[in-house]
Scaffold this active site. Sequence first.
Site, mmCIF file in Angstrom:
data_model
loop_
_atom_site.group_PDB
_atom_site.id
_atom_site.type_symbol
_atom_site.label_atom_id
_atom_site.label_comp_id
_atom_site.label_asym_id
_atom_site.label_seq_id
_atom_site.Cartn_x
_atom_site.Cartn_y
_atom_site.Cartn_z
ATOM 1 N N ASN A 117 13.716 28.417 13.062
ATOM 2 C CA ASN A 117 13.248 27.912 11.757
ATOM 3 C C ASN A 117 14.000 28.746 10.737
ATOM 4 O O ASN A 117 13.641 29.895 10.479
ATOM 5 C CB ASN A 117 11.753 28.178 11.543
ATOM 6 C CG ASN A 117 10.834 27.298 12.366
ATOM 7 O OD1 ASN A 117 10.311 26.300 11.889
ATOM 8 N ND2 ASN A 117 10.600 27.677 13.613
ATOM 9 N N GLU B 10 6.947 37.318 9.239
ATOM 10 C CA GLU B 10 6.933 37.515 10.704
ATOM 11 C C GLU B 10 6.539 38.936 11.072
ATOM 12 O O GLU B 10 5.891 39.165 12.096
ATOM 13 C CB GLU B 10 8.290 37.150 11.303
ATOM 14 C CG GLU B 10 8.554 35.659 11.256
ATOM 15 C CD GLU B 10 9.713 35.245 12.151
ATOM 16 O OE1 GLU B 10 9.685 35.526 13.347
ATOM 17 O OE2 GLU B 10 10.660 34.640 11.616
ATOM 18 N N ASN C 287 5.476 36.068 18.621
ATOM 19 C CA ASN C 287 6.249 34.840 18.445
ATOM 20 C C ASN C 287 6.913 34.593 19.801
ATOM 21 O O ASN C 287 7.850 35.294 20.175
ATOM 22 C CB ASN C 287 7.274 35.040 17.320
ATOM 23 C CG ASN C 287 7.986 33.769 16.945
ATOM 24 O OD1 ASN C 287 7.985 32.798 17.697
ATOM 25 N ND2 ASN C 287 8.624 33.763 15.787
ATOM 26 N N GLU D 23 11.542 26.860 17.824
ATOM 27 C CA GLU D 23 10.624 27.997 17.632
ATOM 28 C C GLU D 23 9.372 27.493 16.909
ATOM 29 O O GLU D 23 9.469 26.600 16.059
ATOM 30 C CB GLU D 23 11.337 29.043 16.754
ATOM 31 C CG GLU D 23 10.479 30.219 16.323
ATOM 32 C CD GLU D 23 11.169 31.063 15.239
ATOM 33 O OE1 GLU D 23 11.733 30.496 14.269
ATOM 34 O OE2 GLU D 23 11.128 32.301 15.350
ATOM 35 N N CYS E 8 15.340 32.295 17.348
ATOM 36 C CA CYS E 8 15.814 32.296 15.962
ATOM 37 C C CYS E 8 16.661 33.500 15.591
ATOM 38 O O CYS E 8 17.820 33.585 15.949
ATOM 39 C CB CYS E 8 14.630 32.120 15.007
ATOM 40 S SG CYS E 8 15.209 31.640 13.354
ATOM 41 N N LYS F 251 9.492 37.323 20.990
ATOM 42 C CA LYS F 251 10.605 37.592 20.054
ATOM 43 C C LYS F 251 10.742 39.076 19.721
ATOM 44 O O LYS F 251 9.757 39.733 19.344
ATOM 45 C CB LYS F 251 10.387 36.768 18.783
ATOM 46 C CG LYS F 251 11.534 36.823 17.787
ATOM 47 C CD LYS F 251 11.272 35.798 16.671
ATOM 48 C CE LYS F 251 12.327 35.757 15.608
ATOM 49 N NZ LYS F 251 12.035 34.740 14.582
HETATM 50 N N1 CDT Z 1 12.536 32.365 12.064
HETATM 51 C C1 CDT Z 1 13.557 33.208 11.849
HETATM 52 O O1 CDT Z 1 13.786 34.156 12.572
HETATM 53 N N2 CDT Z 1 14.293 32.973 10.730
HETATM 54 C C2 CDT Z 1 15.349 33.848 10.343
HETATM 55 C C3 CDT Z 1 15.421 33.901 8.865
HETATM 56 C C4 CDT Z 1 16.197 35.057 8.435
HETATM 57 S S1 CDT Z 1 16.034 35.379 6.725
HETATM 58 C C5 CDT Z 1 14.572 36.293 6.638
HETATM 59 C C6 CDT Z 1 16.712 33.435 10.884
HETATM 60 O O2 CDT Z 1 17.408 34.314 11.412
HETATM 61 O O3 CDT Z 1 17.109 32.293 10.766
#
Ligand code: CDT
Length: 311
Positions: A197, A146, A110, A50, A172, A127
């Site tokens: 990420n 985000e 995204n 991502e 993600c 996303k």
């Molecule tokens: N990039 C992304 O979606 N990261 C989320 C972090 C969650 S905590 C705010 C994840 O699900 O890994």
Amino acid sequence: MTSTSRTLGLAVAQLGPIHLSDTREKVVGRLVEMLREAHSRGAQFVTFPELALTTFFPRYWMEDAQAHARFFEKSMPGPATQPLFDEARRLGVGFYIGYAELTLEGRSFNTAVIVGRDGSVIGKYRKIHLPGHADHRPDAPFQHLEKKYFEIGDQGFRVFDADGTRMGMCLCNDRRWPETYRVLALQSAEVVVLGYNTPSFNINWNEPAHLRTHSHLLSVQAGAYQNCLWVAAAAKCGSEDGHHMIGSSVIVAPTGEIVARTLSEEDEVICVRADLALGDNFREHIFNFAKHRRPEHYGLIVERTGAGEPL
Ligand code: CDT
């Protein structure tokens, strides 16, 4: 039931950290290197992370215009990413990559694309499950903005014909939601590709760091098994300017088993020969959707968003 084996050379190209000082050109050079390595190891399709072209910028508070100018792509491919598309066409390797998309109308998403072995864009995903917050939290050790920088994806979860493989995408946080895989499996997806990420620390509660990797693996393994899919999950990981993110990129079989996993928190390629027919036994028996699903009892899933009173 005996299935005829149909194989796909499926790779994940995990990225180590991308720092604020790294240029797009430098990052694309790393992606091209990994595309070549994956190809030399038999890959026909490579899954990148991502937001694979920049640092994970939603951790920083800034004006939208500043973010758009520095971190977003106005076209895909664009001048900096064209070499990756050219190399894919030259090698005859398809790929998935995530990036920040700024449309002609000024909308921001995204986004991820699937690119075919001829270097053309086959499908796009924006996303849907955006995590984090939109407000500035100056007391937090970092932000997760985000919900500020991106709109919710407007194109749903779709399955594309990726050079003969029925492939779905997500990004993600989507991997934690069972609806993601089920909507793709109901369109007969065989493979789900995703990039992530995932910060190693949670700004909302004192979550032990090991649980971040545990819940990542639990989510992708359950999604693969319950939907008879291959899942290829690519991290951007390691410490980006002092902000650590988990690795553990994996390729998961429709059995729910991890068949390849990265060892490092650096650029690293993993590759398997994925038998796309492996899910057929599950599709035919335990997860024969047409025979066993009972959607007349699942109404709440689409009628309610948050939990409410018992029926
Ligand atoms: N990039 C992304 O979606 N990261 C989320 C972090 C969650 S905590 C705010 C994840 O699900 O890994």
